[in-house]
Design an enzyme around this catalytic site. Structure first.
Site, short mmCIF file in Angstrom:
data_model
loop_
_atom_site.label_atom_id
_atom_site.label_comp_id
_atom_site.label_asym_id
_atom_site.label_seq_id
_atom_site.Cartn_x
_atom_site.Cartn_y
_atom_site.Cartn_z
N GLY A 167 3.01 -78.19 -75.84
CA GLY A 167 2.23 -77.22 -75.07
C GLY A 167 1.66 -77.85 -73.82
N HIS A 168 0.92 -77.05 -73.11
CA HIS A 168 0.31 -77.48 -71.86
C HIS A 168 -0.81 -78.49 -72.13
CE1 HIS A 168 2.43 -73.83 -70.81
NE2 HIS A 168 2.38 -74.23 -69.54
N GLY A 169 -0.83 -79.54 -71.34
CA GLY A 169 -1.82 -80.59 -71.53
C GLY A 169 -1.60 -81.32 -72.84
#
Length: 139
Positions: free
Chosen positions: A7-9
């Site tokens: 996922g993001h980050g």
């Protein structure tokens, strides 16, 4: 079955930490981060580094957002490799359910169908539930 959280980050890393806090260590659980400046190709390379170490074993990649970059990179690989399934909606209930499914009873293509209860039950609204309980008590 092997799993990649992505996922993001750093959401995937923190999700793995939460899973291990609740359920213990899963040696077949990996994470891939999507950092600022990463491209789809960079994400694919990160996935492939993990997948290639497992000698053609099946993987479920769980991403945070449907059609986000981690999802898109994973689906490109799933189109090329038959041993990959991609599921979006990364959450603690989803991950705990997937990690505890008995994959000897079905194949990777059926994994998503096995999650019907989680798909319907893990998002709750306190106010909606309390209205339902109040209505039942009045009867």
């Amino acid at each position: 079955m092997n799993f990649i959280l992505s996922g993001h980050g750093k959401i995937a890393c923190e999700m793995k930490n939460s899973i291990e806090m609740i359920a213990g260590i899963y040696p077949n659980l990996y994470t891939v981060t999507f950092e600022p400046g990463d491209s789809i190709e960079k994400l694919q390379d990160k996935y492939l580094q993990i997948i290639n170490q497992s000698k053609n074993q099946p993987f479920i990649i769980i991403t945070d957002i449907f059609s986000g970059s981690p999802y898109n990179a994973a689906t490109i690989l799933a189109m090329q490799l038959s041993n990959i399934e991609v599921i979006s909606g990364l959450s603690l209930p989803l991950c705990l359910e997937l990690l505890n499914l008995d994959f000897s009873l079905f194949n990777i293509e059926n994994a998503f169908e096995q999650l019907n209860d989680v798909k319907m039950d893990f998002i709750k609204s306190y106010k909606s539930l309390s209205k339902h309980v109040s209505t039942e008590e009045e009867l």
